[in-house]
Design a protein around this motif. Structure first.
Motif, PDB file in Angstrom:
ATOM      1  N   ARG A   1      39.237  39.304  37.234  1.00  0.00           N
ATOM      2  CA  ARG A   1      38.323  39.735  36.172  1.00  0.00           C
ATOM      3  C   ARG A   1      37.259  38.674  35.896  1.00  0.00           C
ATOM      4  NH1 ARG A   1      40.076  41.740  30.070  1.00  0.00           N
ATOM      5  NH2 ARG A   1      37.953  42.085  29.306  1.00  0.00           N
ATOM      6  N   HIS A   2      37.652  37.393  35.891  1.00  0.00           N
ATOM      7  CA  HIS A   2      36.664  36.358  35.599  1.00  0.00           C
ATOM      8  C   HIS A   2      35.603  36.261  36.695  1.00  0.00           C
ATOM      9  CE1 HIS A   2      39.429  33.972  38.198  1.00  0.00           C
ATOM     10  NE2 HIS A   2      38.324  33.362  38.556  1.00  0.00           N
ATOM     11  N   GLU A   3      35.951  36.666  37.927  1.00  0.00           N
ATOM     12  CA  GLU A   3      34.950  36.701  38.986  1.00  0.00           C
ATOM     13  C   GLU A   3      33.921  37.788  38.723  1.00  0.00           C
ATOM     14  OE1 GLU A   3      37.528  35.136  42.844  1.00  0.00           O
ATOM     15  OE2 GLU A   3      37.376  37.287  42.459  1.00  0.00           O
ATOM     16  N   ILE A   4      34.382  38.952  38.274  1.00  0.00           N
ATOM     17  CA  ILE A   4      33.456  40.053  37.982  1.00  0.00           C
ATOM     18  C   ILE A   4      32.542  39.685  36.816  1.00  0.00           C
ATOM     19  CG2 ILE A   4      33.328  42.463  37.241  1.00  0.00           C
ATOM     20  CD1 ILE A   4      36.006  42.923  38.633  1.00  0.00           C
ATOM     21  N   GLU A   5      33.097  39.037  35.790  1.00  0.00           N
ATOM     22  CA  GLU A   5      32.298  38.696  34.618  1.00  0.00           C
ATOM     23  C   GLU A   5      31.282  37.600  34.910  1.00  0.00           C
ATOM     24  OE1 GLU A   5      35.249  37.699  31.775  1.00  0.00           O
ATOM     25  OE2 GLU A   5      35.721  39.789  31.255  1.00  0.00           O
ATOM     26  N   SER A   6      31.680  36.590  35.696  1.00  0.00           N
ATOM     27  CA  SER A   6      30.778  35.465  35.965  1.00  0.00           C
ATOM     28  C   SER A   6      29.943  35.658  37.222  1.00  0.00           C
ATOM     29  CB  SER A   6      31.586  34.170  36.089  1.00  0.00           C
ATOM     30  OG  SER A   6      32.437  34.212  37.224  1.00  0.00           O
ATOM     31  N   GLY A   7      30.400  36.534  38.136  1.00  0.00           N
ATOM     32  CA  GLY A   7      29.689  36.715  39.399  1.00  0.00           C
ATOM     33  C   GLY A   7      29.982  35.637  40.413  1.00  0.00           C
ATOM     34  N   ARG A   8      30.946  34.756  40.141  1.00  0.00           N
ATOM     35  CA  ARG A   8      31.271  33.654  41.050  1.00  0.00           C
ATOM     36  C   ARG A   8      32.643  33.883  41.669  1.00  0.00           C
ATOM     37  NH1 ARG A   8      29.532  28.366  37.396  1.00  0.00           N
ATOM     38  NH2 ARG A   8      27.266  28.721  37.477  1.00  0.00           N
TER      39      ARG A   8
ATOM     40  N   GLY B   1      24.782  43.610  40.765  1.00  0.00           N
ATOM     41  CA  GLY B   1      26.179  43.285  41.052  1.00  0.00           C
ATOM     42  C   GLY B   1      27.054  44.445  41.445  1.00  0.00           C
ATOM     43  N   LYS B   2      26.479  45.569  41.847  1.00  0.00           N
ATOM     44  CA  LYS B   2      27.289  46.737  42.204  1.00  0.00           C
ATOM     45  C   LYS B   2      28.158  46.463  43.426  1.00  0.00           C
ATOM     46  CE  LYS B   2      26.745  51.395  44.081  1.00  0.00           C
ATOM     47  NZ  LYS B   2      25.775  52.411  44.531  1.00  0.00           N
ATOM     48  N   SER B   3      27.581  45.857  44.467  1.00  0.00           N
ATOM     49  CA  SER B   3      28.322  45.646  45.717  1.00  0.00           C
ATOM     50  C   SER B   3      29.408  44.604  45.554  1.00  0.00           C
ATOM     51  CB  SER B   3      27.359  45.233  46.844  1.00  0.00           C
ATOM     52  OG  SER B   3      26.494  46.293  47.173  1.00  0.00           O
ATOM     53  N   ARG B   4      29.094  43.497  44.898  1.00  0.00           N
ATOM     54  CA  ARG B   4      30.094  42.425  44.784  1.00  0.00           C
ATOM     55  C   ARG B   4      31.251  42.834  43.889  1.00  0.00           C
ATOM     56  NH1 ARG B   4      26.088  39.400  41.343  1.00  0.00           N
ATOM     57  NH2 ARG B   4      26.823  39.597  39.188  1.00  0.00           N
ATOM     58  N   THR B   5      30.978  43.676  42.882  1.00  0.00           N
ATOM     59  CA  THR B   5      32.051  44.108  41.987  1.00  0.00           C
ATOM     60  C   THR B   5      33.107  44.909  42.729  1.00  0.00           C
ATOM     61  OG1 THR B   5      30.473  44.157  40.152  1.00  0.00           O
ATOM     62  CG2 THR B   5      32.545  45.351  39.852  1.00  0.00           C
ATOM     63  N   SER B   6      32.709  45.626  43.791  1.00  0.00           N
ATOM     64  CA  SER B   6      33.650  46.488  44.507  1.00  0.00           C
ATOM     65  C   SER B   6      34.669  45.703  45.318  1.00  0.00           C
ATOM     66  CB  SER B   6      32.879  47.438  45.436  1.00  0.00           C
ATOM     67  OG  SER B   6      32.199  46.715  46.446  1.00  0.00           O
ATOM     68  N   ILE B   7      34.411  44.420  45.586  1.00  0.00           N
ATOM     69  CA  ILE B   7      35.343  43.653  46.426  1.00  0.00           C
ATOM     70  C   ILE B   7      35.962  42.475  45.700  1.00  0.00           C
ATOM     71  CG2 ILE B   7      34.058  44.287  48.499  1.00  0.00           C
ATOM     72  CD1 ILE B   7      33.081  41.323  48.537  1.00  0.00           C
ATOM     73  N   MET B   8      35.506  42.158  44.497  1.00  0.00           N
ATOM     74  CA  MET B   8      36.038  40.985  43.805  1.00  0.00           C
ATOM     75  C   MET B   8      37.462  41.230  43.342  1.00  0.00           C
ATOM     76  SD  MET B   8      32.873  39.279  41.723  1.00  0.00           S
ATOM     77  CE  MET B   8      31.808  38.107  42.585  1.00  0.00           C
ATOM     78  N   LYS B   9      38.211  40.148  43.197  1.00  0.00           N
ATOM     79  CA  LYS B   9      39.650  40.229  42.998  1.00  0.00           C
ATOM     80  C   LYS B   9      40.052  40.041  41.538  1.00  0.00           C
ATOM     81  CE  LYS B   9      43.873  38.220  44.971  1.00  0.00           C
ATOM     82  NZ  LYS B   9      44.399  37.195  45.894  1.00  0.00           N
TER      83      LYS B   9
END
Length: 694
Positions: free
Chosen positions: A285-292, A275-283
């Motif tokens: 906190r719940h998106e970073i935690e769930s990956g969705r 999840g390194k790449s997706r974490t850099s663009i997510m908006k």
């Protein structure tokens, strides 16, 4: 024994006296007082600057450059009131060196560095006095070059021996202490793709140069390998963000890796599989935690004119991502990647993102390890309903079993060849395949294999994205009335109400005289206000044109700001709203649903989304599967029990009525309606009734 301390009042009195004496000495004017706005900045001295101070100075210089449309002037050794600071040459030269390094970090160059001495001299008693003699003016060579090889300037201003011609042979600067000096710097921003994509960092720029050897240096900012092609004009950021900005929607199932792929493309770094790449663009906190992903976001990917992608991270500041304005200024062509949600729970958000996103193309991501799901079919139907060409990308190809990939590919090919999609799959394996399919994307569906962990297929995908021609020609709408679609609203402290969205037509010059109408509100009226300022890609601008994503700041009081909402529109003239509209629709084939009088659905018309119901239905073609009543038409005011029933494949003219509030709708807008999933698409053909603004 305790040592007595002086009284606090005595300490303060001494400090004030020293300040008064200093201000009395610096009281000889050499320029007009500094203005808060504009492209002119005064500085007494810049020395021993910390990292945070350098960032603050860079932000200030960027503002002055924006105020001067890419050009600004700095006067060193001058107080804010316009008086001489009475500093010697070494202090002024050090300050000029630091500011020139800051300018280079902002992709700007110093065109002129002018040192001035002899305006003020010390009297016999040491008091500074103004002199009536002509001052000594020396044009020094900028430490990092003046950029004359790649800036559009007049030849008479920048000859090869420019400094030598301006400086008399018998005049020299005096570097000893006590000779009061000031400096004038003229700074010019290189707007787009002409400078090297990795400007030197602030700390590197201000520490690596030496004063002694730097003044005669002939080093120039390094040009990238992607110089402007022959016959091509150097262009501005505004044109890059409109005529050479291709918008690509990224959709797919929840486990397809949409955010990971966008993060890999925009940061130019591979994923670690966790999840390194997706974490850099997510908006959120719940998106970073769930990956969705749960919201629709946009991210810029830049290219040079040669097709080489702009590095998403700075070469020196490796942990710092480039901001949108840095990417926009360095790019010749921009790809706007729209990250949309894949989970079925957020399908309505994805539908709105595709409807209002003005996408030129769509990337359909499929997990190569699992067959496509019903959500993949929904996304395909959605994109094809709006006439958006699709590109299928198989992700997570690394370590994927061969039989699983073959099964996934077989199912995708079956979906593409279905009658309601009608696309011919085309496998892209090299650059020749890209050239083959690039002009036939309305009939072909390219298939690519990628991995964000080992980088397989990423280069080929980047080349395909660069080769995509712009499909929507918004520059042809410049002659139309201004129309801005509001997608989001903000309340910025110190600024007021701010809206972000898309300029769908026309152009607008913002400022104190830029009167616009914002609405419609809940009662159908429009608010008349002033568009104070505008930003495109976080760059301050005075002019926005069709095809750009922009932010507008309005002069609205607290009560009017509460009325702002998503789905509004900003117009310059003739604002109208309506609660009813006529549309010619086509019911999509798929899971059966019947549509008759009073059928209620959720309608998407560009950025407008609201529940609406059918007041009247009229069959367009008798061969459709609709069942007409005895008079061939049903009206909401008709008490006859005969009804028209629309089933999948039917085409009809329907009059819809919004359930809650009037909206801005005009003929020609593309619409979509759904009740859980997409049921049909159509085009607005007319607006029978209009509510005039109150």
């Amino acid at each position: 024994m305790t040592v007595p301390t002086p009284p606090i009042a005595q300490v303060k009195k001494l400090t004030h006296r020293e300040l008064a004496e200093a201000s009395a000495i610096r009281s000889i004017p050499v320029a007009l007082p500094e203005k808060e706005n504009g492209n002119m900045e005064y500085k007494r001295q810049v020395h021993h600057a910390t990292t945070s101070r350098l960032r603050s100075l860079a932000t200030q210089m960027s503002f002055r450059l924006d105020e001067g449309n890419g050009s600004c002037s700095y006067r060193l050794g001058v107080e804010d009131g316009g008086c001489h600071s009475l500093l010697d040459y070494s202090a002024i030269a050090e300050s000029a060196r630091v500011l020139e390094g800051i300018a280079r970090s902002l992709n700007a160059v110093v065109l002129e560095r002018k040192m001035i001495q002899g305006e003020i001299i010390a009297s016999d008693d040491g008091t500074p006095v103004a002199t009536n003699l002509a001052p000594t003016i020396i044009h020094e060579r900028p430490l990092l070059g003046n950029g004359k090889d790649h800036l559009v300037v007049d030849e008479e201003d920048y000859d090869d021996d420019d400094e030598e011609k301006k400086n008399p042979d018998d005049v020299r600067l005096v570097a000893k202490p006590g000779i009061f000096t000031r400096c004038e710097l003229t700074i010019q921003r290189v707007e787009t793709h002409l400078l090297d994509p990795s400007p030197i960092s602030l700390t590197e720029a201000t520490r690596s140069l030496s004063i002694e050897g730097g003044s005669n240096s002939t080093d120039k900012p390094v040009l990238s390998g992607g110089d402007t092609p022959k016959g091509e004009d150097k262009t501005s950021v505004a044109e890059t963000l409109s005529s050479r900005n291709v918008r690509v929607a990224v959709v797919g199932n929840v486990d397809a890796g949409k955010s990971t792929l966008i993060g890999t493309l925009t940061t130019s770094s591979l994923d670690d599989g966790r999840g390194k790449s997706r974490t850099s663009i997510m908006k959120h906190r719940h998106e970073i935690e769930s990956g969705r992903t749960s919201t629709a976001t946009t991210h810029l990917m830049g290219f040079r004119s040669t097709g080489e992608p702009i590095t998403g991270k700075d070469r020196i500041r490796a942990n710092k991502r480039k901001t949108e304005d840095e990417v926009a200024r360095e790019s010749y062509r921009i790809i706007t990647l729209m990250d949309l949600a894949g989970h079925e729970k957020y399908l309505k958000t994805t539908i709105h993102g595709v409807s209002a996103g003005m996408a030129d193309y769509a990337l359909i991501l499929v997990n190569s390890r699992h067959p496509p799901t019903h959500m993949t079919q929904h996304h395909l139907n959605l994109c094809c309903s709006f006439g958006i060409p699709v590109i299928v990308v198989f992700t997570k190809i690394d370590g994927c079993p061969e039989h699983a990939y073959k099964s996934s590919k077989k199912e995708v090919v079956k979906l593409l060849r279905a009658p309601d999609i009608g696309k011919k799959p085309f496998a892209v394996r090299n650059e020749q395949d890209i050239e083959t399919c690039i002009g036939k994307l309305h009939t072909l569906a390219p298939l690519l294999e990628t991995s964000c962990v080992n980088g397989q297929g990423i280069d080929l995908l980047q080349k395909l994205l660069f080769a995509l021609p712009k499909r929507r020609r918004h520059e042809k709408k410049l002659n139309r009335p201004f129309e801005f679609l509001v997608e989001d609203i903000f309340n910025v402290p110190g600024v007021g109400g701010v809206v972000s969205g898309f300029v769908n037509a026309g152009e607008l010059a913002v400022g104190a005289t830029s009167h616009v109408y914002v609405g419609p509100t809940d009662d159908g009226s429009f608010m008349r206000t002033v568009a104070k300022s505008a930003h495109i890609a976080r760059i301050n601008t005075a002019h926005v044109t069709s095809g750009q994503s922009a932010c507008l700041a309005f002069s609205l009081n607290k009560e009017l700001r509460k009325k702002l909402r998503r789905g509004m529109v900003v117009l310059k003239e003739s604002p109208t709203s309506t609660k009813e509209f006529d549309a010619e629709i086509c019911v999509l084939k798929g899971e059966g649903t019947t549509i008759r009088k009073s059928y209620q659905a959720y309608v998407h018309i560009l950025n407008v989304r609201q529940s609406a119901f059918a007041r009247s239905i009229e069959i367009v073609n008798n061969n459709a599967m609709g069942v007409p009543g005895s008079n061939g038409r049903v009206d909401a005011d008709d008490d006859d029990d005969d009804t028209i029933v629309l089933r999948p494949g039917s085409r009809a003219k329907v009059r819809f009525e919004f359930a809650k509030r009037p909206e801005y709708v005009r003929p020609g807008m593309r619409m979509l309606f759904r009740d859980g999933r997409v049921r049909g698409v159509g085009i607005v053909t007319g607006v029978p009734t209009k509510v005039e603004p109150v």
